[in-house]
Scaffold this motif. Structure first.
Motif, short mmCIF file in Angstrom:
data_model
loop_
_atom_site.label_atom_id
_atom_site.label_comp_id
_atom_site.label_asym_id
_atom_site.label_seq_id
_atom_site.Cartn_x
_atom_site.Cartn_y
_atom_site.Cartn_z
N LYS A 103 3.40 3.78 5.39
CA LYS A 103 3.34 3.73 7.06
C LYS A 103 4.22 2.43 7.04
O LYS A 103 4.66 2.47 8.23
CB LYS A 103 2.26 3.56 7.42
CG LYS A 103 1.23 2.48 6.85
CD LYS A 103 0.07 3.51 6.85
CE LYS A 103 -1.36 2.32 6.40
NZ LYS A 103 -2.75 2.48 6.05
N GLY B 137 -0.31 3.69 2.01
CA GLY B 137 -0.56 4.92 3.02
C GLY B 137 -1.03 6.44 2.82
O GLY B 137 -0.80 7.06 3.37
N THR B 138 -2.12 6.49 2.07
CA THR B 138 -1.83 7.89 1.71
C THR B 138 -2.95 8.97 2.61
O THR B 138 -2.47 9.49 3.00
CB THR B 138 -2.60 8.19 0.56
OG1 THR B 138 -3.91 7.21 0.48
CG2 THR B 138 -2.75 7.67 -1.04
N ALA C 208 0.02 -3.44 8.46
CA ALA C 208 -0.19 -2.01 8.86
C ALA C 208 -0.66 -2.07 10.33
O ALA C 208 -1.36 -1.60 11.15
CB ALA C 208 -1.33 -1.00 8.23
N THR D 200 -4.68 -3.03 -5.67
CA THR D 200 -5.23 -2.90 -4.96
C THR D 200 -4.79 -3.77 -3.17
O THR D 200 -4.51 -4.22 -3.96
CB THR D 200 -6.76 -2.84 -4.56
OG1 THR D 200 -7.01 -4.15 -5.34
CG2 THR D 200 -7.67 -1.55 -6.15
N SER E 268 -3.42 -7.14 -3.92
CA SER E 268 -1.67 -7.44 -3.34
C SER E 268 -1.57 -9.16 -3.10
O SER E 268 -0.37 -10.03 -3.14
CB SER E 268 -1.05 -6.39 -2.68
OG SER E 268 -1.32 -5.23 -3.22
N GLY F 111 0.87 -1.42 -0.10
CA GLY F 111 0.21 0.04 0.18
C GLY F 111 0.94 1.36 -0.05
O GLY F 111 2.06 1.44 0.43
N1 CTP Z 1 -2.13 -2.93 0.69
C1 CTP Z 1 -1.46 -3.64 -0.21
N2 CTP Z 1 -1.39 -3.80 -1.68
C2 CTP Z 1 -2.37 -2.29 -1.65
C3 CTP Z 1 -3.13 -1.79 -0.84
C4 CTP Z 1 -2.81 -2.09 0.74
O1 CTP Z 1 -0.13 -4.61 0.41
N3 CTP Z 1 -2.77 -1.55 -3.60
C5 CTP Z 1 -1.62 -3.43 1.93
C6 CTP Z 1 -0.87 -1.95 2.58
O2 CTP Z 1 0.34 -2.25 3.17
C7 CTP Z 1 -1.71 -2.11 4.46
C8 CTP Z 1 -3.00 -3.08 4.27
O3 CTP Z 1 -2.72 -3.82 2.92
O4 CTP Z 1 -0.70 -2.67 4.80
C9 CTP Z 1 -4.38 -2.59 4.52
O5 CTP Z 1 -4.47 -1.57 3.61
P1 CTP Z 1 -4.34 0.00 3.80
O6 CTP Z 1 -4.14 -0.25 5.59
O7 CTP Z 1 -5.53 0.76 3.43
O8 CTP Z 1 -3.11 0.68 4.00
P2 CTP Z 1 -2.49 1.66 2.42
O9 CTP Z 1 -3.76 1.79 1.39
O10 CTP Z 1 -0.75 1.40 2.53
O11 CTP Z 1 -3.17 2.85 3.11
P3 CTP Z 1 -3.91 4.51 2.53
O12 CTP Z 1 -5.34 3.37 2.29
O13 CTP Z 1 -3.73 5.41 3.43
O14 CTP Z 1 -3.24 4.96 0.93
#
Ligand code: CTP
Ligand code: MG
Length: 399
Positions: free
Chosen positions: A25, A16-17, A110, A84, A88, A14
């Motif tokens: 993050k 981490g937006t 996370a 997404t 992943s 992800g």
């Molecule tokens: N994740 C991932 N691939 C993505 C989106 C998310 O592997 N395309 C992982 C993130 O790294 C995280 C987990 O899924 O460990 C939960 O997602 P989220 O908390 O939404 O993390 P992020 O997508 O990184 O944050 P954000 O939605 O704020 O961008």
């Protein structure tokens, strides 16, 4: 790779937006250790988990390499994720297809506070189900709102639960569910139990853990950091106290030293050092809490180097011994027993001096005074006595 009965799949691709501009993050350090490393460790250490695979973003190869330095040998080579979370996870599951594990634990990078207990509960839950996920009850009243910010309805919360990760599944069943969901064009599944439900699998609920929080916003990161610091500084340890008592005889002079403050008086105090009885009592109190003997052991009166020494030195030495043990002084309470001089006018200055010596806020330093109703040696003005109690936090000691 040898056939693995159980694999942990950690999704870390992800961006981490929602956590702000600091970048993904999972690579940020919490109390000195990266979130991803914290999320991985309990799986690497778990006797029922055979292999661990991390799914990363193609841009993060170098960052990932640095993050897992030293533990990379215990990890499968990383898989590259998609746009997404759902994609992943599927990429990670596909990367395991040739190994064909029996079970997979899918975990968000996370969630760095995952522990062995929750992993065990999920694995136990998998015994007779296609999947098992940790979940927690909802205690707040749940409302549905509309776009204008008004309540539409109160949602009946009975049976509602908050899903956490790791979510465990029979590997062939969850791989099939994700493949079918993808080819049916189903997107936006935010956890794997949702993919399992969609595919009609039987998924069990086991107890989650409030501590197993997901880091989503910057405030979550701050809360996690605070929690780790609090645990490190105060969590694991014990409170110990020590007491001290000291007496000095009045002699010719024009002042006495009390807690490092020069107090004018008709007499001075006799002693090898500056005869600051409250500081000597406090030094003994700290040494007492540490079980480190008394002031005479550390600063023998026979040693000429302590002649006329400022007693602050003794307190600082005792405080240093506490710090070397990983402990800290959290409170000091001092009582001066004397008919004269009056302490009142100097109390504030004494408190400030003591707080400075102990690196404590002044609310954690107490200075009191009493006479002894003209009884005994203090009552007759032959000498001055001081009592002290020191309270310390010390890490648990191995016995
Ligand atoms: N994740 C991932 N691939 C993505 C989106 C998310 O592997 N395309 C992982 C993130 O790294 C995280 C987990 O899924 O460990 C939960 O997602 P989220 O908390 O939404 O993390 P992020 O997508 O990184 O944050 P954000 O939605 O704020 O961008
Ligand atoms: Mg996301």
């Amino acid at each position: 790779m040898p056939t693995a009965p159980t694999v942990a799949l950690i999704v870390a691709a992800g961006r981490g937006t929602r956590a702000g501009p600091l970048g993904p993050k999972q690579f940020l350090a919490l109390d000195g250790e990266a979130v991803l490393r914290r999320s991985l460790s309990p799986f690497l250490a778990h006797p029922r988990v055979n292999h661990t695979l991390v799914v990363i973003h193609a841009d993060d190869r170098a960052t990932y390499g640095e993050c897992v330095l030293g533990i990379e040998g215990r990890l499968l080579p990383p898989a590259i994720g998609g746009a997404t979370r759902q994609e992943s996870v599927r990429a990670g599951l596909e990367a395991l297809s040739h190994a064909n594990p029996s079970h997979v634990l899918i975990h968000d990078s996370a969630r760095p506070f995952v522990d062995a207990g929750i992993i065990d509960r999920v694995l136990d839950g998998l015994g007779d189900a296609d999947g098992a996920i940790p979940a927690l009850p909802i205690h707040d009243t749940i409302k549905r709102g509309d776009a204008s910010g008004l309540i539409r309805e109160t949602v009946d919360r009975s049976g509602l639960l908050r899903a956490q990760t790791p979510q465990g599944f029979r590997y062939p069943a969850i791989l099939d569910a994700h493949r079918r969901a993808a080819s049916a064009g189903v997107s936006g599944l935010t956890d794997d139990a949702h993919a399992a439900e969609w595919a009609g699998l039987c998924v069990k609920l086991v107890a989650g853990h409030e501590g197993n929080m997901k880091l989503t916003t910057a405030a979550d990161l701050l809360e996690a950091e605070n929690r780790l610091l609090r645990d490190r500084l105060f969590g694991q340890g014990e409170t110990v106290t020590g007491n001290g008592f000291d007496v000095h005889r009045f002699t010719a002079g024009d002042h006495v030293m009390l807690c490092g403050v020069r107090v004018p008086h008709t007499h001075g105090l006799e002693g090898h050092s500056d005869a600051d009885a409250p500081l000597h009592a406090l030094t003994d109190a700290i040494l007492g809490a540490l079980g480190e003997g008394d002031i005479g052991v550390h600063f023998p009166p026979s040693d000429p180097q302590w002649k006329g020494a400022a007693s602050e030195l003794f307190v600082r030495h005792a405080a240093k011994l506490a710090a070397e043990r990983g402990g800290r002084i959290v409170h000091a309470d001092v009582t001066v027993i004397a008919e004269q001089p009056r302490i009142g006018p100097y109390r504030e200055a004494m408190t400030a001096r003591l707080a400075g010596m102990l690196a404590l806020p002044s609310q954690r330093v107490s200075i009191k005074a009493t006479t002894s109703e003209r009884l005994g040696f203090t009552g007759r003005g032959e000498g001055l006595a001081a009592l002290a109690t020191a309270t310390l936090r010390l890490p648990f000691a191995r016995n």
